[in-house]
Design a protein around this motif. Structure first.
Motif, PDB file in Angstrom:
ATOM      1  N   MET A   1       0.856  -0.536   0.611  1.00  0.00           N
ATOM      2  CA  MET A   1       0.040  -0.255   0.453  1.00  0.00           C
ATOM      3  C   MET A   1       0.821   1.110   0.371  1.00  0.00           C
ATOM      4  N   LYS A   2       0.195   1.723  -0.906  1.00  0.00           N
ATOM      5  CA  LYS A   2       0.940   3.806  -0.569  1.00  0.00           C
ATOM      6  C   LYS A   2       0.540   4.429  -0.338  1.00  0.00           C
ATOM      7  N   ASN A   3       0.593   5.199   0.494  1.00  0.00           N
ATOM      8  CA  ASN A   3       0.377   6.509   0.756  1.00  0.00           C
ATOM      9  C   ASN A   3       0.146   7.861   0.522  1.00  0.00           C
ATOM     10  N   TYR A   4      -1.030   8.507   1.294  1.00  0.00           N
ATOM     11  CA  TYR A   4      -1.376   9.583   0.098  1.00  0.00           C
ATOM     12  C   TYR A   4       0.302  10.419  -0.660  1.00  0.00           C
TER      13      TYR A   4
ATOM     14  N   ALA B   1     -11.651  13.109   2.633  1.00  0.00           N
ATOM     15  CA  ALA B   1     -10.558  12.428   1.621  1.00  0.00           C
ATOM     16  C   ALA B   1      -9.467  12.903   1.717  1.00  0.00           C
ATOM     17  N   VAL B   2      -8.768  13.579   2.274  1.00  0.00           N
ATOM     18  CA  VAL B   2      -7.480  14.402   1.850  1.00  0.00           C
ATOM     19  C   VAL B   2      -6.867  13.318   2.616  1.00  0.00           C
TER      20      VAL B   2
ATOM     21  N   SER C   1      -4.203  18.799  -6.983  1.00  0.00           N
ATOM     22  CA  SER C   1      -5.529  19.651  -8.280  1.00  0.00           C
ATOM     23  C   SER C   1      -6.871  18.805  -8.040  1.00  0.00           C
ATOM     24  N   CYS C   2      -6.541  17.285  -7.704  1.00  0.00           N
ATOM     25  CA  CYS C   2      -7.718  16.735  -8.549  1.00  0.00           C
ATOM     26  C   CYS C   2      -8.656  16.724  -7.144  1.00  0.00           C
ATOM     27  N   LEU C   3      -7.759  16.780  -5.658  1.00  0.00           N
ATOM     28  CA  LEU C   3      -9.102  17.259  -4.308  1.00  0.00           C
ATOM     29  C   LEU C   3      -9.541  18.071  -4.240  1.00  0.00           C
ATOM     30  N   ALA C   4      -8.999  19.701  -5.136  1.00  0.00           N
ATOM     31  CA  ALA C   4      -9.282  20.975  -5.315  1.00  0.00           C
ATOM     32  C   ALA C   4     -10.236  21.165  -5.812  1.00  0.00           C
TER      33      ALA C   4
END
Length: 309
Positions: free
Chosen positions: A1-4, A161-162, A94-97
């Motif tokens: 698993m990779k983190n954010y 979500a962040v 940018s995707c989260l924004a």
């Protein structure tokens, strides 16, 4: 698993992988976006410039035009860029924004349409008290309330979500980032996020829809009680533009949130109508179906034409 923090980009698959189709789509959506900008800027200009339109109804219409500019500009420029790009990537931040502003502007429009329905309700059921009830202070307060409620709702959802961890799969089967499209990419437990998003969407959209529906029940009841046919037609004509906009918004916007993010053609159609086509159509709907706006546009064009002669 990779983190954010380990994943820096997502890949937006977009509408097609065929280069020729992408070129056609680029030209099509570029024209749609330019018409959206022109139509909504023109609506903002004519309402500001014409003193005959300095009424609550057109104050809200001006806010809707500004909101359509914002909502369209959140998704369309990036979609146009990806249609010409081979990588089709978007930074995670940018995707989260983008997901935040899509949710916030969509929620604001739902609230604003409910406010506009209430405005039509007061205008038709209590015409003599309309100016007194729909005071400038109340109109400004309802607009700020619409923006504030939607942005607070979006902020709560995006903050959760962040904190998600994302897996190896970075592909989003969509042309834009939305909260529902991010959850399948996460290795974390997204049950709380999904439940919150579902509750927010249902309460926000259904809550405003109930307000709109109840306003129109009373409006229809009042219109049917009018004895003259011409009076009924005139009363209904003041609502037809708003009713058309509400139908377009709820028929596509809410369904695009309810459908699972799979990249299916049906989902893409609803999303495109909601985020790309509807912002272009709204100024056309209000300019073609509203006599006051058509008259004001005619006065403005004649004024500018004579100034150049």
């Amino acid at each position: 698993m990779k983190n954010y923090s380990a994943i820096s980009e997502f890949i937006l698959l977009g509408l097609s992988t065929d280069p020729q189709i992408q070129d056609i789509l680029f030209m099509l959506f570029l024209l749609i976006y330019l018409f959206t900008l022109m139509g909504n800027f023109l609506m903002l200009l004519v309402i500001k410039a014409d003193s005959h339109l300095h009424m609550p109804m057109y104050f809200f219409l001006r806010q809707l035009s500004f909101l359509d500019l914002c909502h369209s500009s959140v998704t369309v420029p990036k979609m146009l860029e990806n249609l010409l790009s081979e990588s089709k990537t978007i930074f995670v931040e940018s995707c989260l924004a983008q997901a935040f502003f899509v949710f916030a502007t969509g929620g604001t429009e739902a609230c604003l349409l409910a406010v506009m329905a209430y405005d039509r309700y007061v205008a038709i059921t209590s015409p003599l008290l309309y100016g007194q009830v729909m005071s400038n202070q109340l109109c400004v307060g309802m607009v700020w309330g619409s923006w504030g409620l939607a942005f607070a709702d979006a902020l709560i959802n995006i903050l959760l979500a962040v904190n998600l961890d994302y897996c190896e799969d970075q592909t989003i089967p969509h042309f834009s980032c939305e909260l529902s499209s991010l959850f399948p990419l996460s290795c974390s437990d997204t049950s709380i996020n999904f439940t919150l998003l579902l509750c927010s969407s249902v309460l926000h959209f259904f809550g405003t829809f109930i307000m709109i529906f109840s306003s129109y029940v009373r409006i229809v009841s009042t219109i049917l009680s009018i004895s003259s046919t011409s009076g009924r037609g005139k009363a209904f004509s003041t609502c037809s533009s708003h009713l058309t906009t509400v139908t377009l918004f709820y028929s596509s916007g809410f369904l695009s949130y309810l459908l699972p993010t799979s990249g299916s053609p049906l989902e893409m159609i609803f999303s495109l109508q909601y985020s790309v086509v509807t912002p272009m159509l709204n100024p056309l709907i209000y300019s073609l179906q509203n006599k006051e706006v058509k008259t004001a546009l005619g006065r403005m064009f004649r004024k500018y034409f004579h100034s150049f002669m």
